[in-house]
Structure formats: C-alpha cells, structure tokens
Design a protein around this motif. Sequence first.
Motif, PDB file in Angstrom:
ATOM      1  N   HIS A  97       0.948  -0.767   0.019  1.00 12.91           N
ATOM      2  CA  HIS A  97      -0.075  -0.156  -0.172  1.00 12.91           C
ATOM      3  C   HIS A  97       0.945   1.210  -0.582  1.00 12.91           C
ATOM      4  N   ARG A 109       1.822   7.325  10.373  1.00  8.35           N
ATOM      5  CA  ARG A 109       1.685   7.276  11.697  1.00  8.35           C
ATOM      6  C   ARG A 109       2.392   7.588  12.809  1.00  8.35           C
ATOM      7  N   ILE A 120      -6.963   4.597  10.891  1.00  6.27           N
ATOM      8  CA  ILE A 120      -6.722   4.391   9.356  1.00  6.27           C
ATOM      9  C   ILE A 120      -8.108   5.712   9.182  1.00  6.27           C
ATOM     10  N   TYR A 174      -7.444   3.678   0.652  1.00  5.44           N
ATOM     11  CA  TYR A 174      -7.241   4.999   1.696  1.00  5.44           C
ATOM     12  C   TYR A 174      -8.012   5.749   0.894  1.00  5.44           C
ATOM     13  N   HIS A 214     -11.586  -1.132   1.534  1.00  8.28           N
ATOM     14  CA  HIS A 214     -10.443  -1.778   2.812  1.00  8.28           C
ATOM     15  C   HIS A 214     -10.777  -1.301   4.439  1.00  8.28           C
ATOM     16  N   PHE A 267     -10.580  -6.162   2.238  1.00  8.13           N
ATOM     17  CA  PHE A 267     -10.158  -6.599   3.366  1.00  8.13           C
ATOM     18  C   PHE A 267     -11.442  -7.419   3.941  1.00  8.13           C
ATOM     19  N   HIS A 325      -8.090 -10.037   1.408  1.00  4.67           N
ATOM     20  CA  HIS A 325      -6.734  -9.704   2.458  1.00  4.67           C
ATOM     21  C   HIS A 325      -7.362 -11.060   3.592  1.00  4.67           C
ATOM     22  N   GLN A 370      -6.558 -12.719   9.077  1.00  7.17           N
ATOM     23  CA  GLN A 370      -5.170 -12.463   9.031  1.00  7.17           C
ATOM     24  C   GLN A 370      -5.475 -12.327  10.745  1.00  7.17           C
ATOM     25  N   HIS A 379      -2.071 -13.297   3.985  1.00 10.00           N
ATOM     26  CA  HIS A 379      -1.457 -12.547   5.249  1.00 10.00           C
ATOM     27  C   HIS A 379      -2.476 -14.468   6.240  1.00 10.00           C
ATOM     28  N   ASP A 391       4.170  -5.186   2.458  1.00 12.41           N
ATOM     29  CA  ASP A 391       2.549  -4.936   2.824  1.00 12.41           C
ATOM     30  C   ASP A 391       2.663  -3.937   3.283  1.00 12.41           C
ATOM     31  N   ASN A 418       2.506  -0.103   4.336  1.00 22.25           N
ATOM     32  CA  ASN A 418       1.570   0.531   4.518  1.00 22.25           C
ATOM     33  C   ASN A 418       2.249   1.076   6.189  1.00 22.25           C
ATOM     34  N   PRO A 419       0.773   2.126   6.245  1.00 25.01           N
ATOM     35  CA  PRO A 419       1.657   3.052   7.773  1.00 25.01           C
ATOM     36  C   PRO A 419       0.957   2.836   8.618  1.00 25.01           C
ATOM     37  N   GLY A 420       0.331   1.562   8.854  1.00 25.53           N
ATOM     38  CA  GLY A 420      -0.599   1.687   9.876  1.00 25.53           C
ATOM     39  C   GLY A 420      -0.336   0.027  10.791  1.00 25.53           C
ATOM     40  N   SER A 421       0.093  -1.042   9.844  1.00 26.48           N
ATOM     41  CA  SER A 421       0.262  -2.120  10.398  1.00 26.48           C
ATOM     42  C   SER A 421       1.397  -2.656   9.578  1.00 26.48           C
TER      43      SER A 421
END
Length: 397
Positions: free
Chosen positions: A68, A75, A98, A138, A171, A208, A236, A239, A259, A311, A313-316
């Motif tokens: 992503h 974050r 998110i 996003y 998502h 997701f 996804h 997970q 995942h 993967d 991405n800014p979160g996980s």
Amino acid sequence: MLLTNARIATLADNDSYGLIEDGAIAIKDALIAWVGARTDVPAAYQALETRDFGGRLVTPALIDCHTHVVFGGNRAAEFELRLNGASYEEVAKAGGGIVSTVAATRDASEEALLADALTRVDAMIAEGVTLIEVKSGYGLDLNSEPKMLRVARAIANARPVDVHTSYLGAHATPPEYQGNPDAYIDDVCIPALRAAHAEGLVDAVDGFCEGIAFDTAQMARVFDVAAELGLPVKLHAEQLSNIGGTRLAARHRALSADHLEYANEGDAESLAASGTVAVLLPGAFYTLRETQVPPIQAFRDHHVPMALATDCNPGSSPMTSPLLALNMGSTLFRMTPLEALLGMTAHAARALGVEDRGRIVPGMRADLCVWDIVHPAELAYRIGFNPLHARIFAGKQ
Ligand code: DI6
Ligand code: FE
C-alpha cells in the motif's frame, strides 16, 4: 548483452536454487535468451556485448506483490502516543488510526502522493525490486480511489519499475458511512470500481475480509462485479480471526489470499484446489506483535505456493525493505531461505497473475539482481544489510 562469470540461482523449479557455478546469461530484446555454464555459451551469443560479474551471485529480481505504498501522511505520531501509554480511544480522539490516513490521502494532490510514494518505492528498488503491486484503499470515495490508482500507474512512468494495481475500495468503511458498510459497498465501492476500471486503472480487485472490515457476503458482492468486468481477485483473509475469507477467495479462484495467520488446514486444502497463492506478510505480524503464525506446514503439505511481501502501509507494516521481509519470513514464520526467495520471485509473480518472470529460464523477462554474496541463503539470513550490486530491469542495468 552476455552476463558472464556469475553464480546463478535460476530457481528453475521449486525444489532447489538451481545453482549454476561459473554461469552465463544471454539477454536479447529484454528477455533471457539462454542460461547455462560459461563454457557452453552457444556461438550465436558469443558476439554479444559481455559483462563480467566477478563471480557474484545472480538471482531473479525481487517482486513485492502486496503493498500500500501510495498514502498520505504517516502514523509516527500515533506510534509514539501508543508507546507513551495512550489508549485506543485517546489515539482515535487525537485523529489516529486508518481514518487519519484516509483524511490525509483525500487531501493530498496526485503530485504530492506520487512524491511521497516514490521515497518508499526508491527504497524497494535499491534492494532489487523490479515489480511492485500497489493497492488503493485509503481514498474510500468516488474521486480518491481512482486518484490513488492513477498515482500507482504514475510510479511506473517515474521509475524503472513495473506496477500492478489492485482496487481495494473494500478496505474500511469511511467515517461518512460508519455503521452502514452495505450502503458504502453499493454507493461507493462498486461504482468507484467500475469507474476506475473504465479508466484502465485496475489490474485486480482486493478486499479486507475481517471482523473489523467486511464480511464474506459483502466481499462476494464486490467479487461478482470483478468477475463481470473480467478482473482477477485477491483477498486480505484470516489476518486477525478466521471468518471464511480464504474459502471465499478460493471459490472465486483468487490469484492470492493474503496474511492467513488464522487460516487452518481446510483453508490450505481449498487454496491448493483453486491454485491460489498464499501471500505471507511478516511485517504486519511483527508490527502488530501477533503471536499466531500462519500454517506454513499445512501450505507445504498441500503444495500451496507461498509468496512473501512487505505489506508496506502506514498502520500495520511501515516497512519498505523486501530483504527484511525475506529475513522475517524465515525467522518469524520458519520459511526456509529457499521458500522465502521463491516467495519474492517466482511465487510473487504468480500471486500477480504474471507468468513471464520470477525465474531465470529462457523466454522469461530479463529482470535480475546481482548480489555481493556467495550463497543465496544470505539474502534471508542477514539483517539490515543490502548486498545489491546491480539491478537489471527488462534487460537494462
Ligand atoms: N490489513 C492491515 O493490517 C492494514 N490493512 C489491511 O488490510 C491496516 C491498514 C492501516 O492501518 O492503515
Ligand atoms: Fe495489506
């Protein structure tokens, strides 16, 4: 071009590195024309411009098949808040999670999103990536989802790298549809998919499928539209819990299910039956401090091809290092170094429905990495070390 004096890990099949000592590779028209021992180069290729790789190791170039990389903001502040003991509510009140990435992505221009994404893509290219999958997800509105995919396409014009796009409108439910995910699917997710597809922006459709996101019935409605448009799907799945996403993906002959920490033996069987790749994402497992490991042995037992990806991405998974993904795949998931390397080459290609790259065999695209190492297992073994000597993209260094 004729590459000589190289140790070559061809990955020609899945059982070994397919090592050729003192090998050579002939490249013509961006394709691998011939590969074998240096002493056996056919006369037809002996006149090609020669490049001596000084005994270095050559592998297929790396493919990051789940990212992503396009998103607004980051974050880090939320990360810091959490580590200072802030509760989930406090993080949400401070505008975290998110939704903060959705807000920042909606606000950003295509130019700004591209500039930001390129900083991450450049890190991946520096470690030998030549093909990156990029998801939307996003934007979550009619304008911002296609905008994200336009930015994803622009990456391939800005850098020597190929991009495959996945539409990930499913998502999360955006704030304006909170509590009404079905209306979001009908009013936004599906219409935005049709619009993005009409603009030529979509290579695959993703979702997701999770307790905190969309259920299997909601995903099935999106997948039915994908089928109508002739687009392959991926998902996804499993997970954070097991709610049947893997089997849904298998029923829809998905390219990949991703995942899979909470997948079980029956899920592995269904992936095997549908020829779906299991994409494993140790960066998210690590970041979330997950303890449930995906069922690697069941995937092996049922011959489910396994891929590995960042993967990013800014979160996980704020990770831009495919080499670290290789290491984490082995250290955290107990994949062998060979499985890990196949997971970022041949099996990653398959997870994207691409059949012309990922192994060093005649007819495949000449996307190669030349590494300053002796044995291919070093790629998964080392931590925080980048031995890339050269990257060859479509036959060009
Ligand atoms: N799985 C994840 O772990 C991320 N998205 C997904 O589908 C989380 C995305 C985020 O927190 O920004
Ligand atoms: Fe993801």
